[in-house]
Design a protein around this motif. Structure first.
Motif, PDB file in Angstrom:
ATOM      1  N   UNK A 153       0.834  -1.211   0.000  1.00  0.00           N
ATOM      2  CA  UNK A 153       0.000   0.000   0.000  1.00  0.00           C
ATOM      3  C   UNK A 153       0.868   1.260   0.000  1.00  0.00           C
ATOM      4  N   UNK A 154       1.938   1.218   0.776  1.00  0.00           N
ATOM      5  CA  UNK A 154       2.873   2.345   0.846  1.00  0.00           C
ATOM      6  C   UNK A 154       3.533   2.579  -0.508  1.00  0.00           C
ATOM      7  N   UNK A 155       4.009   1.524  -1.139  1.00  0.00           N
ATOM      8  CA  UNK A 155       4.651   1.662  -2.445  1.00  0.00           C
ATOM      9  C   UNK A 155       3.680   2.201  -3.491  1.00  0.00           C
ATOM     10  N   UNK A 156       2.421   1.800  -3.410  1.00  0.00           N
ATOM     11  CA  UNK A 156       1.423   2.338  -4.335  1.00  0.00           C
ATOM     12  C   UNK A 156       1.289   3.849  -4.166  1.00  0.00           C
ATOM     13  N   UNK A 157       1.295   4.305  -2.905  1.00  0.00           N
ATOM     14  CA  UNK A 157       1.169   5.748  -2.656  1.00  0.00           C
ATOM     15  C   UNK A 157       2.400   6.509  -3.145  1.00  0.00           C
ATOM     16  N   UNK A 158       3.583   5.951  -2.893  1.00  0.00           N
ATOM     17  CA  UNK A 158       4.807   6.583  -3.384  1.00  0.00           C
ATOM     18  C   UNK A 158       4.802   6.611  -4.914  1.00  0.00           C
ATOM     19  N   UNK A 192       1.419  -9.005  -7.264  1.00  0.00           N
ATOM     20  CA  UNK A 192      -0.031  -9.172  -7.337  1.00  0.00           C
ATOM     21  C   UNK A 192      -0.803  -8.128  -6.531  1.00  0.00           C
ATOM     22  N   UNK A 193      -0.131  -7.463  -5.591  1.00  0.00           N
ATOM     23  CA  UNK A 193      -0.832  -6.529  -4.703  1.00  0.00           C
ATOM     24  C   UNK A 193      -0.323  -5.097  -4.814  1.00  0.00           C
ATOM     25  N   UNK A 194       0.320  -4.790  -5.926  1.00  0.00           N
ATOM     26  CA  UNK A 194       0.671  -3.402  -6.236  1.00  0.00           C
ATOM     27  C   UNK A 194       0.062  -3.035  -7.580  1.00  0.00           C
ATOM     28  N   UNK A 195      -0.192  -1.764  -7.749  1.00  0.00           N
ATOM     29  CA  UNK A 195      -0.832  -1.253  -8.961  1.00  0.00           C
ATOM     30  C   UNK A 195       0.217  -1.096 -10.063  1.00  0.00           C
ATOM     31  N   UNK A 196       0.044  -1.773 -11.196  1.00  0.00           N
ATOM     32  CA  UNK A 196       1.029  -1.651 -12.290  1.00  0.00           C
ATOM     33  C   UNK A 196       1.153  -0.234 -12.830  1.00  0.00           C
TER      34      UNK A 196
END
Length: 295
Positions: A153-158, A192-196
């Motif tokens: 979730x953090x990586x998606x926000x970054x 699988x759980x990060x947004x491409x």
């Protein structure tokens, strides 16, 4: 007879020149960590960067991936100065390894506020340096899937912030990402759980093999997620025979790769520049490596 001989010699020379020109056309970015003993920190960079970068450019390298960021600077200089230094050597700025992961309290509370402030400054600096990609080079194996989900979730926000600045965020693996967390392979779960749209994966092909996995199998399992690749070997590129570079380069389209970065972590010779030369010479001669993968 002499005329035929000289015509043949001229043709061979022309062919040789064309082959050399074709080799020089290959886009070969290098990870600056490879030459850390020469320009790995602010002091060494200030003293040696002009000479070392020029030597690498003369070998045929065309771009850099940085590996020293802190307090708004790259290698102790402003982003603008870093870009100017790289371009003065005849190279381009491509990407940078940077990291500010969550500490234990942030992981527990899921409060990303302070971490995202750090990333705001980092993103601004890298945009000013002309970077196309920013890559997180490391994350420890968490104890639970809940913690791993928080990291995702953090990586998606970054990544969303990086995308808004016109760049792309990636994650670089080592071998430990192929360990399991509560029965799930860490690398697989992260993909699988990060947004491409906000996070790609910079596969380090050597560490993937060391993790007892096949890079090409991952390309097929998760097509399009590996925008950048780290091309690395046990020492100089192509020396060990353990990685299978021909199959990897032949499947760049499946991977979704737009480019790649050569890294020499440990050479077989104390002369790191000789190791860098041996590595790029292998790439120049490799028919399976295209001149460019840029999209």
């Amino acid at each position: 007879m002499k005329r035929i001989f000289f015509v043949a010699i001229a043709a061979l020379l022309a062919l040789s020149c064309n082959l050399q020109a074709d080799a020089k056309k290959k886009e070969v970015c290098f990870q600056m960590y490879s030459v850390r003993d020469l320009i790995g920190d602010a002091g060494k960079y200030a003293q040696n960067h002009e000479k070392v970068l020029k030597q690498l450019a003369d070998m045929g390298y065309t771009a850099v991936e940085a590996a020293n960021y802190g307090d708004g600077k790259l290698y102790g200089v402003s982003p603008e100065q870093f870009k100017a230094d790289i371009e003065a050597a005849g190279l381009k700025v491509l990407s940078s390894h940077v990291t500010r992961n969550l500490n234990d309290d942030e992981l527990k509370s899921k409060n990303f506020t302070e971490a995202l402030k750090w990333w705001d400054e980092c993103i601004d600096a890298h945009k000013r340096a002309g970077m196309k990609y920013m890559v997180i080079p490391w994350c420890s194996v968490p104890k639970t899937l809940a913690d791993l989900q928080t990291i995702c979730d953090f990586y998606n926000q970054v990544g969303k912030k990086v995308a808004a600045a016109g760049m792309k965020l990636g994650y670089h693996n080592h071998s430990h990402e192929f360990q399991k967390v509560e029965g799930k392979v860490m690398e697989d779960y992260m993909i699988e759980h990060t947004d491409p749209n906000y996070l790609f994966f910079q596969m380090d092909v050597y560490w993937t093999v060391r993790g007892q996995q096949s890079p090409v199998d991952y390309f097929n399992k998760y097509p399009g997620r590996f925008v950048l690749l780290h091309i690395k070997d046990n020492s100089e590129i192509g020396q060990s025979g353990m990685v299978g570079f021909d199959a990897i380069f032949s499947n760049f389209d499946k991977a979704g790769a737009e480019g790649w970065v050569l890294e020499l972590e440990h050479g077989s010779t104390p002369d790191i520049l000789e190791g860098m030369k041996q590595s790029i010479d292998y790439i120049k001669k490799a028919k399976f490596v295209k001149a460019s993968y840029s999209k």
